[in-house]
Motif scaffolding. Structure first.
Motif, mmCIF file in Angstrom:
data_model
loop_
_atom_site.group_PDB
_atom_site.id
_atom_site.type_symbol
_atom_site.label_atom_id
_atom_site.label_comp_id
_atom_site.label_asym_id
_atom_site.label_seq_id
_atom_site.Cartn_x
_atom_site.Cartn_y
_atom_site.Cartn_z
ATOM 1 N N LEU A 1 0.829 -1.215 0.000
ATOM 2 C CA LEU A 1 0.000 0.000 0.000
ATOM 3 C C LEU A 1 0.856 1.255 0.000
ATOM 4 O O LEU A 1 0.520 2.248 -0.656
ATOM 5 C CB LEU A 1 -0.938 -0.010 1.205
ATOM 6 N N ILE A 2 1.969 1.228 0.728
ATOM 7 C CA ILE A 2 2.858 2.397 0.742
ATOM 8 C C ILE A 2 3.452 2.625 -0.645
ATOM 9 O O ILE A 2 3.507 3.757 -1.131
ATOM 10 C CB ILE A 2 3.966 2.217 1.810
ATOM 11 N N VAL A 3 3.888 1.552 -1.286
ATOM 12 C CA VAL A 3 4.450 1.674 -2.631
ATOM 13 C C VAL A 3 3.377 2.190 -3.598
ATOM 14 O O VAL A 3 3.637 3.073 -4.422
ATOM 15 C CB VAL A 3 5.040 0.328 -3.113
ATOM 16 N N ALA A 4 2.159 1.682 -3.495
ATOM 17 C CA ALA A 4 1.070 2.161 -4.353
ATOM 18 C C ALA A 4 0.760 3.627 -4.060
ATOM 19 O O ALA A 4 0.463 4.395 -4.977
ATOM 20 C CB ALA A 4 -0.176 1.303 -4.154
ATOM 21 N N GLY A 5 0.847 4.017 -2.791
ATOM 22 C CA GLY A 5 0.623 5.408 -2.416
ATOM 23 C C GLY A 5 1.662 6.348 -2.988
ATOM 24 O O GLY A 5 1.414 7.539 -3.130
ATOM 25 N N ARG A 6 2.804 5.817 -3.334
ATOM 26 C CA ARG A 6 3.855 6.614 -3.984
ATOM 27 C C ARG A 6 3.706 6.601 -5.501
ATOM 28 O O ARG A 6 4.645 6.900 -6.223
ATOM 29 C CB ARG A 6 5.227 6.098 -3.569
ATOM 30 N N LYS A 7 2.516 6.224 -5.916
ATOM 31 C CA LYS A 7 2.139 6.207 -7.337
ATOM 32 C C LYS A 7 2.964 5.221 -8.157
ATOM 33 O O LYS A 7 3.342 5.498 -9.283
ATOM 34 C CB LYS A 7 2.201 7.612 -7.931
ATOM 35 N N LYS A 8 3.231 4.077 -7.584
ATOM 36 C CA LYS A 8 3.935 2.998 -8.278
ATOM 37 C C LYS A 8 2.981 1.817 -8.397
ATOM 38 O O LYS A 8 2.461 1.317 -7.399
ATOM 39 C CB LYS A 8 5.187 2.552 -7.506
ATOM 40 N N ALA A 9 2.744 1.367 -9.623
ATOM 41 C CA ALA A 9 1.837 0.241 -9.854
ATOM 42 C C ALA A 9 2.356 -1.036 -9.216
ATOM 43 O O ALA A 9 1.575 -1.944 -8.910
ATOM 44 C CB ALA A 9 1.621 0.041 -11.352
ATOM 45 N N ALA A 10 3.651 -1.122 -8.956
ATOM 46 C CA ALA A 10 4.236 -2.313 -8.341
ATOM 47 C C ALA A 10 3.652 -2.569 -6.948
ATOM 48 O O ALA A 10 3.642 -3.712 -6.477
ATOM 49 C CB ALA A 10 5.750 -2.169 -8.248
ATOM 50 N N GLY A 11 3.148 -1.544 -6.294
ATOM 51 C CA GLY A 11 2.532 -1.720 -4.976
ATOM 52 C C GLY A 11 1.349 -2.667 -5.025
ATOM 53 O O GLY A 11 1.140 -3.476 -4.118
ATOM 54 N N TRP A 12 0.582 -2.576 -6.106
ATOM 55 C CA TRP A 12 -0.575 -3.463 -6.262
ATOM 56 C C TRP A 12 -0.124 -4.899 -6.520
ATOM 57 O O TRP A 12 -0.762 -5.849 -6.090
ATOM 58 C CB TRP A 12 -1.493 -2.979 -7.374
ATOM 59 N N VAL A 13 1.000 -5.062 -7.198
ATOM 60 C CA VAL A 13 1.536 -6.407 -7.450
ATOM 61 C C VAL A 13 2.000 -7.026 -6.128
ATOM 62 O O VAL A 13 1.739 -8.207 -5.861
ATOM 63 C CB VAL A 13 2.696 -6.356 -8.476
ATOM 64 N N ILE A 14 2.665 -6.242 -5.289
ATOM 65 C CA ILE A 14 3.108 -6.740 -3.976
ATOM 66 C C ILE A 14 1.906 -7.205 -3.170
ATOM 67 O O ILE A 14 1.908 -8.294 -2.584
ATOM 68 C CB ILE A 14 3.898 -5.652 -3.220
ATOM 69 N N GLY A 15 0.871 -6.385 -3.130
ATOM 70 C CA GLY A 15 -0.336 -6.749 -2.384
ATOM 71 C C GLY A 15 -1.002 -7.992 -2.949
ATOM 72 O O GLY A 15 -1.482 -8.850 -2.209
ATOM 73 N N PHE A 16 -1.038 -8.097 -4.275
ATOM 74 C CA PHE A 16 -1.639 -9.266 -4.919
ATOM 75 C C PHE A 16 -0.877 -10.538 -4.556
ATOM 76 O O PHE A 16 -1.472 -11.558 -4.199
ATOM 77 C CB PHE A 16 -1.656 -9.069 -6.444
ATOM 78 N N LEU A 17 0.446 -10.482 -4.638
ATOM 79 C CA LEU A 17 1.259 -11.666 -4.316
ATOM 80 C C LEU A 17 1.133 -12.041 -2.840
ATOM 81 O O LEU A 17 1.153 -13.235 -2.498
ATOM 82 C CB LEU A 17 2.719 -11.420 -4.697
ATOM 83 N N ALA A 18 0.981 -11.058 -1.987
ATOM 84 C CA ALA A 18 0.816 -11.339 -0.555
ATOM 85 C C ALA A 18 -0.474 -12.120 -0.291
ATOM 86 O O ALA A 18 -0.549 -12.897 0.667
ATOM 87 C CB ALA A 18 0.815 -10.041 0.237
ATOM 88 N N GLN A 19 -1.466 -11.960 -1.149
ATOM 89 C CA GLN A 19 -2.732 -12.661 -0.938
ATOM 90 C C GLN A 19 -2.585 -14.170 -1.109
ATOM 91 O O GLN A 19 -3.307 -14.945 -0.473
ATOM 92 C CB GLN A 19 -3.811 -12.107 -1.864
ATOM 93 N N GLY A 20 -1.639 -14.602 -1.927
ATOM 94 C CA GLY A 20 -1.368 -16.039 -2.040
ATOM 95 C C GLY A 20 -0.864 -16.612 -0.722
ATOM 96 O O GLY A 20 -1.261 -17.699 -0.297
ATOM 97 N N VAL A 21 -0.018 -15.837 -0.052
ATOM 98 C CA VAL A 21 0.498 -16.279 1.251
ATOM 99 C C VAL A 21 -0.616 -16.208 2.300
ATOM 100 O O VAL A 21 -0.728 -17.082 3.161
ATOM 101 C CB VAL A 21 1.726 -15.440 1.661
ATOM 102 N N TRP A 22 -1.468 -15.180 2.216
ATOM 103 C CA TRP A 22 -2.614 -15.101 3.133
ATOM 104 C C TRP A 22 -3.537 -16.298 2.933
ATOM 105 O O TRP A 22 -4.078 -16.848 3.900
ATOM 106 C CB TRP A 22 -3.404 -13.802 2.926
ATOM 107 N N ALA A 23 -3.733 -16.732 1.709
ATOM 108 C CA ALA A 23 -4.581 -17.905 1.438
ATOM 109 C C ALA A 23 -3.960 -19.144 2.070
ATOM 110 O O ALA A 23 -4.672 -19.968 2.674
ATOM 111 C CB ALA A 23 -4.770 -18.090 -0.069
ATOM 112 N N SER A 24 -2.647 -19.278 1.965
ATOM 113 C CA SER A 24 -1.958 -20.411 2.615
ATOM 114 C C SER A 24 -2.150 -20.355 4.117
ATOM 115 O O SER A 24 -2.426 -21.374 4.769
ATOM 116 C CB SER A 24 -0.460 -20.385 2.302
ATOM 117 N N TYR A 25 -2.019 -19.189 4.681
ATOM 118 C CA TYR A 25 -2.212 -18.996 6.125
ATOM 119 C C TYR A 25 -3.630 -19.405 6.527
ATOM 120 O O TYR A 25 -3.835 -20.083 7.538
ATOM 121 C CB TYR A 25 -1.951 -17.528 6.473
#
Length: 144
Positions: free
Chosen positions: A17-41
């Protein structure tokens, strides 16, 4: 289960979210990839609410990435044509000179100004005439 999992996953999500707040689209990719780990959890801890939540978040992150990614391509400035610059100038002139005019009338007047200007330029080109140079008016002093 070690509580460090949830802390690490939260840190990853906040980083995205911080990276996305800095107007970088990569922030959304980080959040998306984290959801795979959240699903495992969610599966390991047998918490179906987390699994559903991670799917919803993954969908939102994917939509936001897509929107921002398209926006990056659209943000590239395009060179304006002479006609576009002329149209913009005519709109600015009308906005200043006629602030009370409706948008529809202003659009009509802009079209007339653009056509007039094109016609005048074509006539000048055809007849080989140039516009006269502007002369500065002499300053007059008013003494009483």
């Amino acid at each position: 289960m070690n509580p460090a999992w949830s802390l690490v996953l939260t840190a990853i999500g906040v980083t995205g979210l911080i990276v996305a707040g800095r107007k970088k689209a990569a922030g959304w990719v980080i959040g998306f990839l984290a959801q795979g780990v959240w699903a495992s959890y969610a599966i390991v801890t047998k918490q179906p609410g987390f699994l559903i939540g991670s799917m919803v978040y993954a969908y939102a992150y994917a939509l936001n990435w897509r929107t921002w990614h398209r926006g990056d391509k659209e943000a590239e400035p395009e060179e304006k044509t002479d006609e576009q610059r002329l149209f913009d100038l005519a709109q600015q002139m009308l906005a200043i000179s006629s602030p009370g005019v409706s948008l529809l009338d202003r659009a009509r007047y802009t079209e007339v100004l653009v056509r007039f200007s094109k016609t005048a330029a074509a006539w000048e080109k055809e007849n080989g005439t140039e516009r006269p140079a502007r002369h500065k008016m002499p300053k007059t002093s008013r003494r009483r």
